[in-house]
Enzyme design. Sequence first.
Site, short mmCIF file in Angstrom:
data_model
loop_
_atom_site.label_atom_id
_atom_site.label_comp_id
_atom_site.label_asym_id
_atom_site.label_seq_id
_atom_site.Cartn_x
_atom_site.Cartn_y
_atom_site.Cartn_z
N SER A 130 0.45 1.55 11.62
CA SER A 130 -0.87 1.43 10.97
C SER A 130 -1.98 1.44 12.00
O SER A 130 -1.81 0.95 13.13
CB SER A 130 -0.90 0.12 10.18
OG SER A 130 -2.22 -0.17 9.79
N TYR A 188 0.77 -9.56 9.34
CA TYR A 188 1.15 -8.19 8.94
C TYR A 188 0.87 -7.21 10.08
O TYR A 188 1.74 -6.44 10.50
CB TYR A 188 0.39 -7.76 7.68
CG TYR A 188 0.35 -6.26 7.52
CD1 TYR A 188 1.46 -5.56 7.08
CD2 TYR A 188 -0.80 -5.53 7.86
CE1 TYR A 188 1.44 -4.17 6.98
CE2 TYR A 188 -0.83 -4.16 7.77
CZ TYR A 188 0.28 -3.48 7.33
OH TYR A 188 0.25 -2.11 7.26
N LYS A 206 3.39 -4.78 12.83
CA LYS A 206 3.31 -3.36 13.20
C LYS A 206 3.25 -3.20 14.72
O LYS A 206 3.89 -2.32 15.29
CB LYS A 206 2.11 -2.69 12.52
CG LYS A 206 2.22 -2.61 11.01
CD LYS A 206 3.42 -1.78 10.57
CE LYS A 206 3.66 -1.80 9.09
NZ LYS A 206 4.93 -1.19 8.67
C1 UD1 Z 1 -5.97 -2.67 5.84
C2 UD1 Z 1 -5.48 -2.13 7.16
C3 UD1 Z 1 -4.31 -1.23 6.97
C4 UD1 Z 1 -3.27 -1.90 6.14
C5 UD1 Z 1 -3.86 -2.27 4.81
C6 UD1 Z 1 -2.80 -2.96 3.98
C7 UD1 Z 1 -7.21 -1.82 8.85
C8 UD1 Z 1 -8.27 -0.90 9.40
N1 UD1 Z 1 -6.53 -1.36 7.81
O1 UD1 Z 1 -6.61 -1.65 5.18
O2 UD1 Z 1 -3.77 -0.90 8.20
O3 UD1 Z 1 -2.17 -1.05 5.97
O4 UD1 Z 1 -4.93 -3.17 5.04
O5 UD1 Z 1 -3.35 -3.50 2.82
O6 UD1 Z 1 -7.01 -2.89 9.33
N2 UD1 Z 1 -12.71 -3.39 -0.37
C9 UD1 Z 1 -13.68 -3.84 -1.26
N3 UD1 Z 1 -13.26 -4.38 -2.44
C10 UD1 Z 1 -11.94 -4.47 -2.79
C11 UD1 Z 1 -10.96 -3.99 -1.89
C12 UD1 Z 1 -11.39 -3.47 -0.67
O7 UD1 Z 1 -14.87 -3.76 -0.98
O8 UD1 Z 1 -11.65 -4.98 -3.87
C13 UD1 Z 1 -13.14 -2.77 0.90
C14 UD1 Z 1 -12.60 -3.49 2.13
O9 UD1 Z 1 -13.48 -4.50 2.53
C15 UD1 Z 1 -12.52 -2.33 3.13
C16 UD1 Z 1 -12.22 -1.11 2.25
O10 UD1 Z 1 -12.61 -1.48 0.93
O11 UD1 Z 1 -13.76 -2.13 3.74
C17 UD1 Z 1 -10.77 -0.72 2.25
O12 UD1 Z 1 -9.98 -1.87 1.98
P1 UD1 Z 1 -8.41 -1.78 1.74
O13 UD1 Z 1 -8.11 -0.73 0.76
O14 UD1 Z 1 -7.93 -3.16 1.46
O15 UD1 Z 1 -7.83 -1.28 3.12
P2 UD1 Z 1 -8.07 -1.84 4.61
O16 UD1 Z 1 -8.45 -3.26 4.60
O17 UD1 Z 1 -8.92 -0.87 5.32
#
Ligand code: UD1
Length: 336
Positions: free
Chosen positions: A125, A150, A154
């Site tokens: 990841s 987590y 990795k």
């Molecule tokens: C993270 C990790 C990734 C991991 C994954 C597992 C990083 C860069 N990425 O992904 O390696 O495999 O978690 O779950 O560390 N968001 C909202 N509202 C929501 C959900 C998410 O605003 O309800 C935003 C988050 O703040 C983020 C983006 O959407 O900015 C993506 O979030 P998400 O899909 O959870 O993935 P990551 O956190 O990037």
Amino acid sequence: MKRILVTGGLGFIGSHVVVELQNSGFDVVIIDDVSNSKIEVLDQITEITNIKPDFHQLDLREKKAVHNFFNENVIEGVIHFAAFKAVGESVLKPLDYYENNINALVYLLQEIKSRNIDYFIFSSSCTVYGQADELPITEEAPIKPAESPYGNTKQIGEEIIRDSCKAYNMNAIALRYFNPVGAHKSVKIGELPLGVPQNLIPFITQTAAGIREELSVFGDDYSTPDGTAIRDYIHVVDLAKAHVKALQRLLNKQNEENFEFFNVGTGKGSSVMEIIKSFEKVTQQSLNYKITDRRDGDITAAYADTTKANEVLRWEPQETLEEALLSAWKWQQKQK
Ligand code: UD1
């Protein structure tokens, strides 16, 4: 026909990889404990490819069972997905994460080593980079201390593989995924989150479907153009194809080092607000959302420099973000 084991082959990424492997002529065996997947996925894969993969329901923490499996099955390569992946949960249950993500990896590598299985691909990841100092993120970016157990699994996983490759002359590739999204165009396989989705895209599709009342946008005070965090969202089918390329690289003995690693992303960053707007546009749905506080452990921005994967693996993503979002929405609409 090369016989390839895919652990976690009923999961979101694993199932898409099984389809691409079968489409590329590989004979696939799946191990999955069905703890975060559904057994129906096996039939769905079979409907897409007309080939039923050999399936073994097995928990990789059961060392003896893993050993017996390898005694009974001749395997030429392994792609290892089976792992826990919820960042928040890993903070609450670190030992579960270390046991499942690390022990299982060690047991697999022991079998691979003792049987001289020469091809191993590890599901890693971009989380290993943390908040990188420079964007886009190249494979040269330093590995930062992990933000969560987590993420640590990795990092440790990659280290275990690196040491094993060196000591035992094994060959392996780690693929560092950015944010996989979307679903197969057949709409027969896709992401199946258990309970409340933690990731952005399934939360969006469930909100649009009326299962969730409102999407929380975690923070709009990041140092980005619109204040929301930026990620690199890659279509899961493109991601799956990168695994086939990586496997072929090992099979053809084209790898330049025993242990190689590649970023797998699109190279393009999108903010949470951009994702919401794109989703609304391509699906003609309007989404309920509100801005809330930042989520603990989230970083400002991460997107891949994909030059290495483009040039060395000869892999490039083919799908657009819009196609990925639309496929995720079609998949959501098919769920009961
Ligand atoms: C993270 C990790 C990734 C991991 C994954 C597992 C990083 C860069 N990425 O992904 O390696 O495999 O978690 O779950 O560390 N968001 C909202 N509202 C929501 C959900 C998410 O605003 O309800 C935003 C988050 O703040 C983020 C983006 O959407 O900015 C993506 O979030 P998400 O899909 O959870 O993935 P990551 O956190 O990037």
